[in-house]
Write a protein that holds these residues in place. Structure first.
Motif, short mmCIF file in Angstrom:
data_model
loop_
_atom_site.label_atom_id
_atom_site.label_comp_id
_atom_site.label_asym_id
_atom_site.label_seq_id
_atom_site.Cartn_x
_atom_site.Cartn_y
_atom_site.Cartn_z
N ALA B 301 -13.12 -73.65 55.07
CA ALA B 301 -14.03 -74.79 55.26
C ALA B 301 -15.27 -74.66 54.37
O ALA B 301 -15.75 -75.66 53.81
N VAL B 302 -15.76 -73.43 54.23
CA VAL B 302 -16.93 -73.22 53.35
C VAL B 302 -16.55 -73.58 51.91
O VAL B 302 -17.29 -74.28 51.21
N GLU B 303 -15.37 -73.13 51.52
CA GLU B 303 -14.93 -73.42 50.15
C GLU B 303 -14.80 -74.93 49.94
O GLU B 303 -15.25 -75.47 48.93
N TYR B 304 -14.22 -75.61 50.94
CA TYR B 304 -14.05 -77.05 50.85
C TYR B 304 -15.41 -77.75 50.78
O TYR B 304 -15.65 -78.60 49.92
N ALA B 305 -16.29 -77.38 51.69
CA ALA B 305 -17.58 -78.09 51.78
C ALA B 305 -18.42 -77.85 50.53
O ALA B 305 -18.98 -78.78 49.95
N GLU B 306 -18.50 -76.60 50.11
CA GLU B 306 -19.33 -76.31 48.94
C GLU B 306 -18.71 -76.88 47.67
O GLU B 306 -19.42 -77.15 46.70
N GLY B 307 -17.39 -77.07 47.68
CA GLY B 307 -16.72 -77.65 46.52
C GLY B 307 -16.71 -79.17 46.54
O GLY B 307 -16.27 -79.81 45.58
N SER B 308 -17.20 -79.75 47.63
CA SER B 308 -17.18 -81.21 47.75
C SER B 308 -18.28 -81.85 46.92
O SER B 308 -19.35 -81.27 46.72
N GLU B 309 -18.01 -83.07 46.49
CA GLU B 309 -18.98 -83.83 45.72
C GLU B 309 -20.20 -84.18 46.57
O GLU B 309 -20.09 -84.40 47.77
N TRP B 310 -21.34 -84.25 45.89
CA TRP B 310 -22.50 -84.86 46.53
C TRP B 310 -22.28 -86.37 46.61
O TRP B 310 -21.55 -86.93 45.78
N PRO B 311 -22.91 -87.02 47.57
CA PRO B 311 -22.78 -88.49 47.59
C PRO B 311 -23.44 -89.11 46.35
O PRO B 311 -24.44 -88.59 45.86
N ASP B 312 -22.85 -90.19 45.88
CA ASP B 312 -23.35 -90.87 44.70
C ASP B 312 -24.52 -91.78 45.10
O ASP B 312 -24.34 -92.66 45.94
N PRO B 313 -25.71 -91.57 44.51
CA PRO B 313 -26.84 -92.45 44.87
C PRO B 313 -26.54 -93.93 44.68
O PRO B 313 -27.18 -94.78 45.31
N ALA B 314 -25.55 -94.24 43.83
CA ALA B 314 -25.18 -95.66 43.65
C ALA B 314 -24.61 -96.26 44.94
O ALA B 314 -24.57 -97.48 45.08
N THR B 315 -24.20 -95.42 45.88
CA THR B 315 -23.64 -95.92 47.14
C THR B 315 -24.67 -95.95 48.27
O THR B 315 -24.33 -96.21 49.41
N ILE B 316 -25.93 -95.70 47.92
CA ILE B 316 -26.95 -95.48 48.96
C ILE B 316 -27.11 -96.66 49.92
O ILE B 316 -27.42 -96.49 51.09
N LEU B 317 -26.87 -97.87 49.41
CA LEU B 317 -27.05 -99.05 50.26
C LEU B 317 -25.81 -99.35 51.11
O LEU B 317 -25.87 -100.19 52.02
N ASP B 318 -24.73 -98.68 50.83
CA ASP B 318 -23.47 -99.01 51.51
C ASP B 318 -23.53 -98.66 52.99
O ASP B 318 -23.93 -97.55 53.36
#
Lengths: 342, 323
Positions: B301-318
């Protein structure tokens, strides 16, 4: 349509005639129609059930038709029962909550602005409830039965805010608010409840949220307003027509989402704008609208954008004091004359 | 009443408690190493409550856990991957980076309601969920968890009263862990048992040792099934001790060391493992295998989470509004 119209065909369901009704009766009809249409719609509030039918009698007869199961009298716990409405909404119901006066909505504030308003953004669960909030004054009811506190909610992301000014819109916007998948605060205007009558279409006359209407067209100045103040603005416009001033009155209908396109279309036509509402001026909805006009239509303006709101005081009880607090047709006309003479 | 727990179920619940502890310990390490995002909240001492109470629900029942109920999220099917990604603010998380740590970890597909920092707000929402089940004649139960701190609010009383008036199929777990942040019970209330607050509203209220997994499970199971069969709401006060600070930054120096030492002897996982061993329901080797499995799952789970993308600020309003 005339009786000689040969194209007329019998509708599938018996047509119900459009009727003249009060603003209050239009709200009542909207609620009733929607409850008959959708079994997931239910009512919650203080004193709304039984033979009593609510402080303003909006739900008279509802318990008899729909039963206590769908017309739920609540203990006097707005924070609790608005929270419960969110829980019901999460699981597919569409509660319509009556707070007895808009003034009392503050007791449920956290349930609205902290819980319901943020839920969809945080974990994508819709919270489709409506809170009906009898608002506004002019009826000598003092600081706690006269408030216009819509700005609190317009400032809160995740909510929608509606403020109808006519019987037609009261019904049409209520239908849309109930069908919307988001929390909607529906500000009803108490002074209009029984003073205003109009022909209201029978059946489904849903009015979209976020679309303003031109209450009166004009060329010289735009008065942007909502709720009962629309009628004060129209009265001012009639008075000023005799002086050769042609006033356009924009009735916003929804405050969130705000129909900035309609506001800008009017102001770029007239070149002058007065924003007015019964709520106190400081930090009010009018401040936002004035800012939008200045930001987006500065080069079309022939005069400063003016705001006319209630004074920044608790709403006083006594008639001369309350009259001094509130914008009315005379004050609106005076503001318009100043702007036109600028 | 005879225990509802089979031996197989006992071993499952042991796994969920061990996974909770392992994930919690790993989260603490991540934060100590500077790999965390924002705040995070400690679970130690609460595992028997979050697992024992959560396990008493059926699959169609709903639950609104809080920030000490990691075990409940896990056993209801929210994976360590999604939960850890939420702790780390990633796009793959439950809230897509909108909310942090366990806050907002709701998922209607799992019948989990997310909480807000104003913890008692899960109370009326869950009562409302329970009322919706009554409205539709569905045999479902809604449960939520709050702490001793929330029991001081008006909303606590409003919600219990509303549940009582509507005979809602509602179960409230009060995790009385002696402290609301730094404020001890003695400065919060003069009553000995929070349960009396439920009884004051006509709600059946039980008191249970919150560090005894089986006891928590049994009393909650009875409450859930009573609610399901129309018997109305129950409040269960689980007495426990928060063994670490309020949140990761809090050393909890205000808690007397003797108190912690006393409660450490009653650690819920140690106790349950001793019961399993004494009853011949598991061997030490099997318990060690469970611990190994949990470590592997948490590492993944640590590997998955740390390897996950950050959210894209372009989606901030979604997602501010449901479309």
């Amino acid at each position: 349509m005339t009786s000689s119209d040969s194209q007329t065909v019998a509708p599938e369901t018996p047509a119900v005639e459009s009727k003249v009704m009060t603003y209050l009766e239009a709200i009542s009809e909207g609620l009733c129609d929607e409850m008959r249409r959708d079994p997931d719609v239910l009512l919650m509030g203080n004193d709304i059930g039984g033979d009593f039918g609510g402080a303003f009698k909006v739900t008279t007869g509802f318990s008899e038709e729909f039963g206590d199961r769908r017309v739920m009298n609540m203990p006097m716990t707005e924070l609790g029962f608005i929270g419960a409405a969110s829980g019901m909404a999460l699981f597919g119901l569409r509660p319509v909550v009556e707070v007895q006066f808009a003034d009392f909505i503050s007791t449920g504030f956290d349930s609205i602005v902290q819980y319901a308003a943020t839920t969809h953004y945080r974990w994508q669960a819709p919270v489709p409830w409506v809170i009906r909030a009898p608002s506004d004054g002019g009826i000598r009811s003092g600081p706690f039965h006269s408030q216009n506190n819509e700005a609190w909610f317009v400032h809160t992301p995740g909510l929608k805010v509606v403020a109808p000014s006519t019987p037609v819109d009261a019904k049409g916007l209520l239908l849309t608010a109930i069908r919307d998948d988001n929390p909607v605060i529906f500000f009803e205007s108490k002074p209009l409840y029984r003073s205003l009558r109009d022909v209201v279409p029978a059946g489904d006359c849903a009015v979209p949220l976020g679309r303003a209407r031109i209450a009166r067209p004009g060329r010289d100045i735009s008065v942007i307003t909502y709720g009962a103040t629309v009628h004060q603005a129209v009265a001012a416009a009639v008075e000023l027509a005799a002086e050769g001033i042609d006033v356009e009155v924009i009735d916003l209908r929804s405050l969130k989402p705000l129909d900035t396109d309609a506001v800008l279309a009017s102001v770029t036509k007239t070149g002058r704008a007065l924003v007015t509402h019964a709520a106190n001026r400081l930090g009010g909805v009018g401040a936002e609208i004035a800012a939008v006009i200045v930001e987006e239509a500065f080069e079309w303006l022939d005069a400063p954008v003016a705001r006319l709101g209630g004074l920044d005081i608790p709403v006083p009880s006594s008639p001369p004091l309350e009259d001094a607090y509130r914008p009315d047709a005379g004050k609106i006309a005076a503001s318009i004359r100043r702007l036109v003479a600028f | 009443m005879a225990s509802q727990l089979t031996n197989g179920r006992r071993r499952e619940l042991h796994y969920w408690m061990r996974l909770t502890r392992t994930l919690d310990d790993r989260i603490i390490k991540l934060w100590q190493q500077g790999r965390g995002v924002g705040a995070t909240f400690n679970q130690r001492g609460h595992e028997a409550i979050s697992v024992g109470a959560g396990a008493a629900l059926g699959p169609s029942d709903v639950v609104a856990p809080m920030h000490r109920d990691l075990g409940c999220y896990l056993l209801r099917g929210m994976t360590p991957e999604r939960l850890l990604a939420n702790q780390l603010g990633r796009a793959t998380s439950v809230t897509r980076g909108r909310d942090g740590n366990l806050h907002g970890c709701g998922d209607l597909d799992l019948n989990i309601i997310g909480f807000i920092s104003h913890l008692p707000h899960s109370l009326p929402v869950t009562v409302g969920a329970a009322m919706s089940f009554t409205y539709r004649n569905e045999p479902r139960v809604a449960m939520t968890f709050v702490g001793d701190g929330s029991s001081n609010t008006g909303l606590f009383h409003e919600s219990l009263n509303l549940a009582a008036v509507h005979n809602a199929p509602f179960v409230l777990i009060v995790e009385n862990n002696q402290y609301a942040y730094s404020t001890p019970l003695s400065q919060q209330m003069v009553i000995d048992d929070i349960a009396v607050r439920g009884r004051a509203h006509g709600v059946r209220a039980e008191i249970v040792d919150g560090n005894d997994l089986e006891a928590v499970y049994e009393v909650t199971y009875d409450a859930v099934e009573r609610a399901r069969s129309g018997g109305g709401p129950t409040m269960i006060e689980c007495k426990t001790m928060r063994m670490l600070g309020h949140a990761i930054h809090d050393g909890a120096g205000y808690v007397p060391p003797d108190l912690l030492a006393d409660w450490a002897k009653r650690d819920p996982i140690d106790r349950f493992e001793a019961t399993l061993l004494a009853g011949g329901l598991a061997t030490q080797e099997e318990l060690d295998q469970v611990a190994d499995r949990c470590r592997r799952e948490v590492a993944a789970a640590v590997e998955y989470a740390e390897g996950s993308e950050w959210p894209d600020p372009a989606t901030i309003l979604d997602g501010v509004y449901a479309e």
